[in-house]
Design a protein around this motif. Structure first.
Motif, PDB file in Angstrom:
ATOM      1  N   LYS A   1       0.822  -1.211   0.000  1.00 42.11           N
ATOM      2  CA  LYS A   1       0.000   0.000   0.000  1.00 42.11           C
ATOM      3  C   LYS A   1       0.857   1.262   0.000  1.00 42.11           C
ATOM      4  CE  LYS A   1      -4.275  -1.821   1.909  1.00 42.11           C
ATOM      5  NZ  LYS A   1      -5.274  -1.720   2.988  1.00 42.11           N
ATOM      6  N   LYS A   2       1.991   1.232   0.699  1.00 44.61           N
ATOM      7  CA  LYS A   2       2.903   2.376   0.697  1.00 44.61           C
ATOM      8  C   LYS A   2       3.472   2.594  -0.707  1.00 44.61           C
ATOM      9  CE  LYS A   2       4.459   1.939   5.449  1.00 44.61           C
ATOM     10  NZ  LYS A   2       5.594   1.568   6.316  1.00 44.61           N
ATOM     11  N   GLN A   3       3.855   1.502  -1.366  1.00 46.93           N
ATOM     12  CA  GLN A   3       4.371   1.608  -2.725  1.00 46.93           C
ATOM     13  C   GLN A   3       3.308   2.187  -3.654  1.00 46.93           C
ATOM     14  OE1 GLN A   3       6.006  -2.107  -4.166  1.00 46.93           O
ATOM     15  NE2 GLN A   3       6.935  -2.531  -2.182  1.00 46.93           N
ATOM     16  N   LYS A   4       2.094   1.716  -3.474  1.00 45.90           N
ATOM     17  CA  LYS A   4       0.975   2.192  -4.287  1.00 45.90           C
ATOM     18  C   LYS A   4       0.749   3.694  -4.078  1.00 45.90           C
ATOM     19  CE  LYS A   4      -3.793   1.148  -4.665  1.00 45.90           C
ATOM     20  NZ  LYS A   4      -4.917   0.487  -4.115  1.00 45.90           N
ATOM     21  N   LEU A   5       0.811   4.134  -2.828  1.00 46.00           N
ATOM     22  CA  LEU A   5       0.630   5.552  -2.516  1.00 46.00           C
ATOM     23  C   LEU A   5       1.744   6.397  -3.128  1.00 46.00           C
ATOM     24  CD1 LEU A   5      -0.892   7.807  -1.076  1.00 46.00           C
ATOM     25  CD2 LEU A   5       0.399   7.252   0.988  1.00 46.00           C
ATOM     26  N   ARG A   6       2.987   5.923  -3.046  1.00 45.96           N
ATOM     27  CA  ARG A   6       4.102   6.667  -3.650  1.00 45.96           C
ATOM     28  C   ARG A   6       3.895   6.822  -5.155  1.00 45.96           C
ATOM     29  NH1 ARG A   6       7.281   3.946   0.400  1.00 45.96           N
ATOM     30  NH2 ARG A   6       7.694   2.196  -0.973  1.00 45.96           N
ATOM     31  N   LEU A   7       3.434   5.755  -5.810  1.00 45.51           N
ATOM     32  CA  LEU A   7       3.160   5.849  -7.245  1.00 45.51           C
ATOM     33  C   LEU A   7       2.040   6.838  -7.532  1.00 45.51           C
ATOM     34  CD1 LEU A   7       3.369   2.155  -8.495  1.00 45.51           C
ATOM     35  CD2 LEU A   7       4.830   4.049  -9.176  1.00 45.51           C
ATOM     36  N   LYS A   8       0.987   6.790  -6.723  1.00 44.29           N
ATOM     37  CA  LYS A   8      -0.139   7.709  -6.920  1.00 44.29           C
ATOM     38  C   LYS A   8       0.315   9.153  -6.783  1.00 44.29           C
ATOM     39  CE  LYS A   8      -4.683   8.896  -5.155  1.00 44.29           C
ATOM     40  NZ  LYS A   8      -5.662   8.692  -4.091  1.00 44.29           N
ATOM     41  N   GLU A   9       1.145   9.419  -5.767  1.00 44.83           N
ATOM     42  CA  GLU A   9       1.645  10.779  -5.572  1.00 44.83           C
ATOM     43  C   GLU A   9       2.513  11.217  -6.745  1.00 44.83           C
ATOM     44  OE1 GLU A   9       3.521  10.284  -1.770  1.00 44.83           O
ATOM     45  OE2 GLU A   9       1.679  10.779  -0.684  1.00 44.83           O
ATOM     46  N   GLU A  10       3.338  10.321  -7.268  1.00 40.48           N
ATOM     47  CA  GLU A  10       4.180  10.635  -8.422  1.00 40.48           C
ATOM     48  C   GLU A  10       3.322  10.910  -9.652  1.00 40.48           C
ATOM     49  OE1 GLU A  10       7.891  11.003 -10.586  1.00 40.48           O
ATOM     50  OE2 GLU A  10       7.282  11.255  -8.514  1.00 40.48           O
TER      51      GLU A  10
END
Length: 56
Positions: free
Chosen positions: A39-48
């Protein structure tokens, strides 16, 4: 790589992570730590994705 193709690649990776999170959550004995990391990886991608979309 153009910005639009980079964005598409990030969106694809985000969807792949979404699918993986769902898969891990359905698995018996799934690790909360693994789910949290995905989920953290997913959030980082979403922010990018959002950051690049604004500057596009």
């Amino acid at each position: 790589m153009s910005l639009s193709s980079h964005l598409e690649e990030l969106k694809r990776k985000h969807q792949d992570l979404s699918d993986r999170v769902e898969e891990v959550q359905r698995a018996p004995g799934s690790s909360d730590i693994e789910i949290a990391e995905l989920k953290k990886q997913k959030l980082r991608l979403k922010e990018e994705i959002e950051r690049l979309s604004v500057s596009a």
